[in-house]
Design an enzyme around this catalytic site. Sequence first.
Site, PDB file in Angstrom:
ATOM      1  N   ASP A   1     -13.911   3.374   9.585  1.00  0.00           N
ATOM      2  CA  ASP A   1     -14.304   3.876   8.588  1.00  0.00           C
ATOM      3  C   ASP A   1     -14.428   2.488   7.660  1.00  0.00           C
ATOM      4  O   ASP A   1     -13.777   1.701   6.722  1.00  0.00           O
ATOM      5  CB  ASP A   1     -12.660   4.078   7.185  1.00  0.00           C
ATOM      6  CG  ASP A   1     -12.975   4.453   6.022  1.00  0.00           C
ATOM      7  OD1 ASP A   1     -12.226   4.194   5.547  1.00  0.00           O
ATOM      8  OD2 ASP A   1     -14.451   4.409   5.748  1.00  0.00           O
TER       9      ASP A   1
ATOM     10  N   LYS B   1       0.858  -1.439  -0.426  1.00  0.00           N
ATOM     11  CA  LYS B   1       0.085   0.124   0.083  1.00  0.00           C
ATOM     12  C   LYS B   1       1.101   1.256   0.096  1.00  0.00           C
ATOM     13  O   LYS B   1       1.755   1.253   0.873  1.00  0.00           O
ATOM     14  CB  LYS B   1      -0.914   0.688   1.056  1.00  0.00           C
ATOM     15  CG  LYS B   1      -1.807   1.710   1.403  1.00  0.00           C
ATOM     16  CD  LYS B   1      -2.744   0.387   2.833  1.00  0.00           C
ATOM     17  CE  LYS B   1      -3.646   2.267   2.650  1.00  0.00           C
ATOM     18  NZ  LYS B   1      -4.616   1.819   3.810  1.00  0.00           N
TER      19      LYS B   1
END
Lengths: 254, 859
Positions: free
Chosen positions: B185, B92
Site C-alpha cells: 500500500d 494506532k
Amino acid sequence: MSHPATSPTPPPAATGGVFVTTRWTRVLAARGESPEAKAALGELCEAYWTPVFRFLRREGRDDETARELTQEFFARVLARDSFAHADPGRGRFRSFLLGAVRHFLSDLRDRDGAAKRGGGQIAETLSTGDASDTAAGIQIVDTAADVPDTYFDRQWAFALMDHAFAKLGEEMAAAGKAAHFAALKPWLVGETPALSQADAARSLGISEGAIKVGVHRLRKRFRELVRADVAQTVPDTAEVDAELRYLIEVLAAR
Amino acid sequence: MNTISIESICPKCGASIPPDAPHGLCPGCVLSGAATATEAGAKPGGRIAPPPREAVAAAFPQLEIVELLGVGGMGVVYKARQPKLDRFVALKLLPVSHASDPAFAERFQREARFLARLNHPNIVSVYDFGQSNGFCFLLLEYVDGVNLRQAMQAGRFSPAEALAIVPKICGAMQYAHEHGVLHRDIKPENILLDSRGTVKLADFGIAKLSDDSAGARTDVTLTQSGARLGTPHYMAPEQIEKPSEVDHRADIYSLGVVFYELLTGELPLGRFAPPSEKAVLDSRVDAIVMRALAKERELRQQSAGEVKTQVEGLGTRADPAPATASPAPATPMPAWAIRLAPILLAAGGLALLPAVLSRSGSSLVCLWGLSLSLTGLALLTSRPKTRAFALVGDIWGAGFTFAELCVLPLLAKSGSLPGQASGALRGIPGEFLFALALVLQLAGLVLGAWILCRRDVRSAFGIITPKPGDPLPNPWPHRLFWLAIAILVLPIAALIAAVLGPVLQHAGLGAAAGFIPMAASGLLGFCYLRSRPAMANAQPVASWNPWPKRIFWVVIAGIVIPATLLVIALLVPMLSKQMPSPPPPTVVQEKTAEAVPKGEVDGLPQVLPAGTPGAAALKWHFAWVKVEQNRKLAATGLLSTGGPEMLAAQRDLAVAEAEFRGKPADAAAANVTYAKGMLANARRSFASGTGSQSDVNDATLALAQAEEALKNTPAPAPTNRAATANPEASLPTAEVGGLPQVLPAGTPGAAALKWHFAWIKLEDNRKMAAVGTAPPGGMLAAQRDLAVAEAEYRGKPADAAAANVVYAKAMLANARRMYSVGTATESEVNDATLALALAEDALKSISAANSTNPPALPQ
C-alpha cells in the site's frame, strides 16, 4: 460599546455531524431574550463591528459620522427586540445583521427626511423602504441601494479572515514562532510556483521539508479557526460549508 | 485612511489584491484555501467514526492522548505521550469490529511481530501492540512531520528533492522485502517526512507475509472486510487482477507511481507523458520511472535496491543535461558572449606571437595573451571545471596586470622594472615595490580561489548543482555578490580605460592594451553572473531585477577609476625629474676625469686632440670604424654601396692611412678616386633625371682639381704600401674587448689607443651597471685597466702599480664579504690576500726605482 475584545475560546470542533452549540444558535434559540443569549449576541456584534462600520462609511459618510452611527446601530440591536424580523430557523447572523443595518438606515432616512421637511408634518405616502409597496408613487432614490449587499458580505469575509489571522498570529507568537508565521503566511493562498519555498527556508534557517511541514500545519490551523468562526454565525454547523462557499463566491466576484 | 493604489497581484490566481485585504493576501485564495480540506481522506462522513477520546484515554492509562492525527481505512491514529519514557508515540487503533474475533487477534499478533522485526531508520518502528479494553492497537514511532500528500499540497517538490527522497524509500522497501515483508500500500499518505528531512515508510498495515519457513502463506488483512487492498491509483496491475499472486514487484510499481507524482504533480493515468516532458529535469529519470511503471512485472526493476542504485547513479544533477531538447540552453551563456569568445582567443594568440617570435617578450605580454585566451576558452566551453580553471586564471591575471600596470607605474613613473625607481620616490628600494607587486598578484589569486571554493558561489556560477541539503542554495548571497562586483569592477574599469588607449599611451602608462585581459576577466565574471543553469525550480529571474541599477554604478566606477588613474599618471611625470646616473664610486675614476675625452668625432669619443702623438693613428682607426659602419648599413640596404657616404668614408680612410704613414701622395690619390666616384654618381643621376647638369659640372671640376693635386704631390705609387713594423697588422685583425685593435703594442700611438680602449670599456661597464647587467668584478677590472693604461701612456709605472694595489684591495674586500656570506671559500680569500701583497710589493719596488719626471701631458 468597547472595542472588540479578544474572542473567547472556540467551542469543540465539529466533526461528523455532531451538533455543537454556537453563539448564534444560542441567540436564535432564546430569541435574544435570555441574558445568556444577550451576552452571545453582544460578542457577535463586537466581532463584526467592522463590516457594519465600513458599510455605513461606504455610503459617503466620513469616519467620525460612520463611527457614531455604528455605535448607535449596535446599541439599538442590543437594546431592542430585533428578532421579530429574523427567522430563527434559517437565518445566518450575517444576513440578520445586514437586514438590521438596512432597516436602521431606512429609519434614519425617514428621520432625516422628516427633519428636512420641517418635522412634525405628516408626509404624503411615499414609497420608502417598504419592499412590498410596488405602487408607482413618487420614487425616492434609495441611496442605500447604491451599496450592494455583496459589499457588506465582502467586508464580512475580511473581518472573518482578520480575526482568524489575529488568532493564529497570537498562537504562533505565543509558541515563539512569530517569524515562522510571517514567513509562511503567503502560503495560506495555496501552493503556487510563484512563491519560493527555498527563499523562505533560507530566511528562517530551516530546511525546505520543514517549510512544508510548517505550511501544512499553518493552513490546517487557519482552516480550523475560520471554520470555528463561521460556525459561530450559522444556525447549524452543517451550513458552515455553504456559508464559506458563498463568501468565496462573493470574494471572487468582486 | 486613503488607499495608496499600489496594486499587487495574487501569485496564485493572478487577480489584483485589493488594498484593504487582510495581511495583503488575496482574500479569495485564502478563504478557498481555508475551505478545502487539508487532510487526505478526511471525507465528509468518513467510514470510521473515531471513538470518543475519553474512551481511548481510559483504555490506555499509561499514555497521555494528545490529539487525533488522522482517520484512515485502517483505523484511527492518535498522537500520544509516554510519560514514563517522556517521548511521543503514535497510537494506532484498529477497527473495533475486528477486536472480538480470536482468529483475527492471532493473525494480528503474528503480523505485529513481523513488523517489529523491521528495524530500519526509514521505517516507522513498532514499539508495542496488543489489545486493551476492546481496542486492537499498535504503538508506533511518532513522526513529527507530514505525510507526502500533505507535503505535496503544501509545496511543489523540486526534482532534486524528489531524487533525494526516493532512494531512502527504496532502502526501506529493500530492507522490508529482504525480511519477507511486502508493503502493498505504498502511497504518498504512507510516506512520512519530518522536518529534518527524514523519510519514513509507514502503515505496513496490510503487509503480506511470505513466511516460507512455516510452509504456508498467510494472508492477513487489517482493512475493513471487503475493501480492496491498496489504493487503486497506486496499485500494480497484478494487484488488481490477481491479488493472490502479488510479490514485491508490486511495491516497485507503487513506488513508480509515487515517484511520478512527486516529479510531475500528477498521476500516471492512461497514456501519460514521461516526467521530463512535464517538468524540467534530466531525461535519464524517465527511464527509471517508466520502467518501474511497466505493466508486466518482469520488465520492472527486480528489486528496490536496483531502483535505488539507478536513482543514485544520476548523481545530484536533476537539471537538464547539455544535450537535452529542452528549449532553454543548459548552460545559457549569452549569445553575444559566445560570439566574442573566438575573438578573444585570436587576440590572445596574437598577443603571444611577438613574444614567441622575438624570443624575448616581457612576461607581461605573455600574460595578456594567456589571459585573453583563457577568457575566450572559458566563454566557449560548457565544461564546468574548465570554466573554473579559466576563471581563477583570469582573476589572477587581472590582479597581476593591475599591479604591474597601475600600481608600479604610479610609483616608479614608467616601465615595470622593479629595480628602477626614479622620480620623487627614488628612496624606495626596488625590492619593496617588487614585493608589493607580488603581494597584489597573490591576493588576486587567493581571492579568486576563495571565491570559487565557496559552494554557494560555485552553484551560482553553475559549476556545481546545489544539493537539497545545502544551507545556501541559489541565488548568490547578497554580500558576496557585492564583493565580487568590487573585485570585478577593476577589469570593467580597465575595459573603459582601454578605450581611452591613445590618451593613456601619451601619459606614459604605456601598454594600455594590457588592460584588455583585465576587461576580459570582468566580462567573464559578468557573463557568469548573468548565466545560471536552469534549475528545476525555475526560480524566476526576479532576483536579478536590481541589475540595471548595479550595472549603472559599475559603469560609473569604470569611468571614474581610469579617469583618476589618468590624472595621476599625468601629474607624476611632471613631478619627477630625470636624475643622471651617479658616477661609479671609485677614486681612480676621478683622476682620469680630466684626461677623458670631451668632444666626439662622428659619434666616437676623441681621446686626444689633433697633433698629439697617436692622433693620426686614432684618426685612421676612426675612419676605419666609420667605413665598417657604412658597410654594415649598406648590407641592410639602407645605404648604397656606391653612394656618396660610402665613397666619402673610403676616401677618409685612405687619407687617414696616408697621413699616418706620412704619404701625402696616397691621400691625393684617394681624393682622386673619390672625385671619380662622385662624378660617376652625378652623371648617373643626371642620366636618370634626378640630378642637374650643374651637379655634373661641379663633380667634373672637383675631379680635375684632385688630379691636379695628385700631380703636384711627390709620392711613390699609392698602392705601394711601405713596410711598417707589421704590414699584415696594419689593418685591424684582432679585437680587444670587442673593439678592433689597429696597432700592435709598441708602435707609436698604441699606448694612447690602449687608454682609449680602456676608457670605452669602462663606459660600457658603467652602462651595463646602470641597467643592472654588469658582471660582478668587471667594473673594478675595467677601472684598473684604465688607470694602468693612462699610467703607461703618461709613463708613470708607479701609478699603474698603485692602480693595481687599489684593485687588489677591492677584490680582497669582495672576497671577504662573500666569504662571510658563504658564497666564497677561504682559499679565494687567501688568493686575494696574496694578490694584494704582490701588488703592494710591486708598488714599493717601483716607487723605490722612482721615475718621477712627469711627461709632457697632452691637453
